[in-house]
Design a protein around this motif. Structure first.
Motif, PDB file in Angstrom:
ATOM      1  N   THR A  86     -33.671  31.333 -12.361  1.00  0.00           N
ATOM      2  CA  THR A  86     -34.200  32.454 -11.574  1.00  0.00           C
ATOM      3  C   THR A  86     -35.196  31.991 -10.530  1.00  0.00           C
ATOM      4  OG1 THR A  86     -35.913  32.898 -13.246  1.00  0.00           O
ATOM      5  CG2 THR A  86     -33.851  34.132 -13.406  1.00  0.00           C
ATOM      6  N   TRP A  87     -35.526  30.692 -10.512  1.00  0.00           N
ATOM      7  CA  TRP A  87     -36.430  30.160  -9.488  1.00  0.00           C
ATOM      8  C   TRP A  87     -35.702  29.868  -8.172  1.00  0.00           C
ATOM      9  CZ3 TRP A  87     -34.595  25.235  -8.692  1.00  0.00           C
ATOM     10  CH2 TRP A  87     -33.951  24.614  -9.772  1.00  0.00           C
ATOM     11  N   GLN A  88     -34.440  30.177  -8.095  1.00  0.00           N
ATOM     12  CA  GLN A  88     -33.700  30.087  -6.840  1.00  0.00           C
ATOM     13  C   GLN A  88     -33.430  31.489  -6.288  1.00  0.00           C
ATOM     14  OE1 GLN A  88     -31.308  27.081  -5.533  1.00  0.00           O
ATOM     15  NE2 GLN A  88     -30.991  26.057  -7.507  1.00  0.00           N
ATOM     16  N   LYS A  89     -33.192  31.563  -4.997  1.00  0.00           N
ATOM     17  CA  LYS A  89     -32.954  32.857  -4.370  1.00  0.00           C
ATOM     18  C   LYS A  89     -31.686  33.506  -4.885  1.00  0.00           C
ATOM     19  CE  LYS A  89     -35.446  31.898  -0.060  1.00  0.00           C
ATOM     20  NZ  LYS A  89     -35.363  31.777   1.422  1.00  0.00           N
ATOM     21  N   ARG A  90     -30.700  32.663  -5.230  1.00  0.00           N
ATOM     22  CA  ARG A  90     -29.430  33.170  -5.763  1.00  0.00           C
ATOM     23  C   ARG A  90     -29.228  32.613  -7.172  1.00  0.00           C
ATOM     24  NH1 ARG A  90     -24.690  31.494  -1.985  1.00  0.00           N
ATOM     25  NH2 ARG A  90     -23.540  32.646  -3.592  1.00  0.00           N
ATOM     26  N   PRO A  91     -29.799  33.243  -8.167  1.00  0.00           N
ATOM     27  CA  PRO A  91     -29.561  32.774  -9.541  1.00  0.00           C
ATOM     28  C   PRO A  91     -28.080  32.885  -9.888  1.00  0.00           C
ATOM     29  CG  PRO A  91     -31.409  34.308  -9.456  1.00  0.00           C
ATOM     30  CD  PRO A  91     -30.726  34.393  -8.132  1.00  0.00           C
ATOM     31  N   PRO A  92     -27.615  32.109 -10.858  1.00  0.00           N
ATOM     32  CA  PRO A  92     -26.188  32.136 -11.193  1.00  0.00           C
ATOM     33  C   PRO A  92     -25.687  33.513 -11.597  1.00  0.00           C
ATOM     34  CG  PRO A  92     -27.250  30.233 -12.181  1.00  0.00           C
ATOM     35  CD  PRO A  92     -28.344  31.083 -11.611  1.00  0.00           C
ATOM     36  N   LEU A  93     -24.449  33.778 -11.229  1.00  0.00           N
ATOM     37  CA  LEU A  93     -23.722  34.953 -11.732  1.00  0.00           C
ATOM     38  C   LEU A  93     -23.543  34.832 -13.231  1.00  0.00           C
ATOM     39  CD1 LEU A  93     -20.401  36.387 -10.290  1.00  0.00           C
ATOM     40  CD2 LEU A  93     -20.525  35.687 -12.676  1.00  0.00           C
ATOM     41  N   GLY A  94     -23.163  33.634 -13.666  1.00  0.00           N
ATOM     42  CA  GLY A  94     -22.930  33.402 -15.081  1.00  0.00           C
ATOM     43  C   GLY A  94     -22.758  31.929 -15.352  1.00  0.00           C
ATOM     44  N   SER A  95     -22.638  31.588 -16.626  1.00  0.00           N
ATOM     45  CA  SER A  95     -22.469  30.201 -17.031  1.00  0.00           C
ATOM     46  C   SER A  95     -21.401  30.111 -18.109  1.00  0.00           C
ATOM     47  CB  SER A  95     -23.781  29.623 -17.568  1.00  0.00           C
ATOM     48  OG  SER A  95     -24.752  29.520 -16.545  1.00  0.00           O
ATOM     49  N   VAL A  96     -20.658  28.997 -18.080  1.00  0.00           N
ATOM     50  CA  VAL A  96     -19.625  28.708 -19.074  1.00  0.00           C
ATOM     51  C   VAL A  96     -20.066  27.451 -19.819  1.00  0.00           C
ATOM     52  CG1 VAL A  96     -17.174  28.299 -19.487  1.00  0.00           C
ATOM     53  CG2 VAL A  96     -17.888  29.664 -17.500  1.00  0.00           C
ATOM     54  N   LEU A  97     -20.385  27.593 -21.101  1.00  0.00           N
ATOM     55  CA  LEU A  97     -20.937  26.505 -21.905  1.00  0.00           C
ATOM     56  C   LEU A  97     -19.943  26.136 -22.997  1.00  0.00           C
ATOM     57  CD1 LEU A  97     -23.548  24.793 -22.543  1.00  0.00           C
ATOM     58  CD2 LEU A  97     -24.183  26.659 -24.105  1.00  0.00           C
ATOM     59  N   ARG A  98     -19.633  24.845 -23.117  1.00  0.00           N
ATOM     60  CA  ARG A  98     -18.707  24.403 -24.161  1.00  0.00           C
ATOM     61  C   ARG A  98     -19.370  23.376 -25.059  1.00  0.00           C
ATOM     62  NH1 ARG A  98     -14.699  19.848 -22.549  1.00  0.00           N
ATOM     63  NH2 ARG A  98     -15.720  18.826 -20.793  1.00  0.00           N
ATOM     64  N   ALA A  99     -18.983  23.384 -26.331  1.00  0.00           N
ATOM     65  CA  ALA A  99     -19.556  22.487 -27.335  1.00  0.00           C
ATOM     66  C   ALA A  99     -18.649  21.278 -27.513  1.00  0.00           C
ATOM     67  CB  ALA A  99     -19.712  23.222 -28.654  1.00  0.00           C
ATOM     68  N   LEU A 100     -19.237  20.080 -27.320  1.00  0.00           N
ATOM     69  CA  LEU A 100     -18.508  18.851 -27.573  1.00  0.00           C
ATOM     70  C   LEU A 100     -18.797  18.313 -28.969  1.00  0.00           C
ATOM     71  CD1 LEU A 100     -18.577  19.132 -24.405  1.00  0.00           C
ATOM     72  CD2 LEU A 100     -18.476  16.646 -24.325  1.00  0.00           C
ATOM     73  N   GLU A 101     -20.069  18.373 -29.365  1.00  0.00           N
ATOM     74  CA  GLU A 101     -20.469  17.912 -30.694  1.00  0.00           C
ATOM     75  C   GLU A 101     -21.569  18.833 -31.191  1.00  0.00           C
ATOM     76  OE1 GLU A 101     -22.519  13.961 -32.788  1.00  0.00           O
ATOM     77  OE2 GLU A 101     -21.511  13.772 -30.843  1.00  0.00           O
ATOM     78  N   VAL A 102     -21.468  19.258 -32.448  1.00  0.00           N
ATOM     79  CA  VAL A 102     -22.450  20.204 -32.987  1.00  0.00           C
ATOM     80  C   VAL A 102     -23.025  19.656 -34.289  1.00  0.00           C
ATOM     81  CG1 VAL A 102     -21.267  22.161 -31.937  1.00  0.00           C
ATOM     82  CG2 VAL A 102     -20.727  21.533 -34.288  1.00  0.00           C
ATOM     83  N   PRO A 103     -24.241  20.068 -34.652  1.00  0.00           N
ATOM     84  CA  PRO A 103     -24.839  19.628 -35.916  1.00  0.00           C
ATOM     85  C   PRO A 103     -24.120  20.278 -37.097  1.00  0.00           C
ATOM     86  CG  PRO A 103     -26.224  21.265 -34.854  1.00  0.00           C
ATOM     87  CD  PRO A 103     -25.136  20.950 -33.879  1.00  0.00           C
ATOM     88  N   PRO A 104     -24.304  19.735 -38.301  1.00  0.00           N
ATOM     89  CA  PRO A 104     -23.639  20.338 -39.473  1.00  0.00           C
ATOM     90  C   PRO A 104     -24.124  21.749 -39.763  1.00  0.00           C
ATOM     91  CG  PRO A 104     -25.183  18.603 -40.132  1.00  0.00           C
ATOM     92  CD  PRO A 104     -25.048  18.510 -38.649  1.00  0.00           C
ATOM     93  N   ALA A 105     -25.326  22.069 -39.354  1.00  0.00           N
ATOM     94  CA  ALA A 105     -25.851  23.431 -39.483  1.00  0.00           C
ATOM     95  C   ALA A 105     -26.908  23.611 -38.403  1.00  0.00           C
ATOM     96  CB  ALA A 105     -26.449  23.669 -40.865  1.00  0.00           C
TER      97      ALA A 105
END
Length: 304
Positions: A134-153
């Motif tokens: 939000t510190w830019q004049k045009r904040p993102p419309l949206g974001s696409v986040l993908r998980a490559l490696e995740v913790p066991p919990a």
């Protein structure tokens, strides 16, 4: 229509609200139609839905059209078992517009892809409620986040519906913030790790910006609360002490569980959120385990 049966009691000099809140999934007038291209499994009644029966490597025009509608209706959509490459990740996000190349975060193999690798030597620091960039004049419309490696919990991400967060504000607060702006700045977050020379250079490139405290979503017309703990620094043209107290009250709206959904990551899971309508928080409860994610952000408009 907003319906509310919540009650308020005074305990220790503080007002405590409990009971059902006046919430809605969509703006008045939004047409919620059946989806024919995939199956939806809501995470909560108001925000968050898992979508099943879609391959994001090569979605059809019909699938993209329904995903556009699902994103507006549910604010964040989730996918499982999407074994896509960085280029396919980028190409999927491009269906929504021009992509951001983040000036302050590390890139993956594809320039538009930001790479987050957290672990014993680099613990997660995204555990604060925020709206991206939000510190830019045009904040993102949206974001696409993908998980490559995740913790066991652990390592879940939470999203808050800022339309309902606004709707459930007291009327007196709504009147007080109507038409007002707040200042957003990268310095309190990203700037802390910069050398004085680097900080000065980046401040010239990205000076503080003002955004409306309440923005109107450009596609749904819904009013959403558009301040966050990470980047919103103050409310100008108001007494600093009063402004700080007001800002604390506003950013605390994201912390109300009724407005939230929570997603448990698995490898190859994807979350796509509307940055104009939500805030998010990545729980940093998995140290010293690893969590590796990649994100593509879509450029948005100037908040109005």
């Amino acid at each position: 229509m907003l319906l509310s049966r919540s009650q308020t009691v005074e305990i220790g000099g503080h007002s405590i609200e409990f009971g059902p809140r006046g919430m809605r999934r969509c703006a008045d007038g939004f047409e919620s139609r059946p989806y024919t291209q995939f199956e939806l499994r809501p995470v909560t009644p108001y925000i968050g839905v898992e979508i099943h029966g879609v391959d994001l490597r090569d979605p059809s025009a019909e699938v993209i059209d329904e995903l556009r509608r699902a994103l507006l209706e549910w604010k964040v959509v989730f996918f499982r078992d999407q074994q896509i490459t960085g280029a396919q990740h980028r190409d999927f996000a491009r269906h929504w517009g021009e992509l951001e190349i983040h000036p302050l975060l590390p890139q993956g193999e594809v320039p538009e892809v930001v790479h987050f690798e957290r672990g014993e030597d680099n613990p997660g620091t995204e555990n604060i409620w925020h709206i991206d960039v939000t510190w830019q004049k045009r904040p993102p419309l949206g974001s696409v986040l993908r998980a490559l490696e995740v913790p066991p919990a652990g390592g879940d991400t939470l999203w808050a519906d800022m339309g309902n967060a606004y709707d459930c504000l007291p009327d007196a607060i709504k009147e007080r913030i109507e038409g007002k702006v707040a200042v957003h700045d990268f310095v309190p977050s990203f700037g802390r790790a910069m050398s004085p020379e680097k900080l000065e250079q980046m401040q010239e490139m990205f000076p503080p910006v003002e955004h409306p405290i309440v923005r109107t979503h450009p596609e749904t017309g819904r009013k959403t609360l558009f301040v966050n703990s990470l980047f919103t620094t103050h409310i100008p043209d108001i007494d600093p002490v009063e402004g700080a107290a007001l800002l604390r009250q506003l950013v605390d709206q994201a912390k109300v569980p009724d407005f939230q959904c929570r997603f448990r990551w698995q490898p190859n899971s994807i979350a796509f959120w509307d940055n104009r309508a939500t805030q998010h928080y990545a729980a940093s409860d998995y140290f010293p385990h690893r969590r590796v994610m990649e994100r593509v952000a879509i450029l948005g408009d100037v908040p109005a």
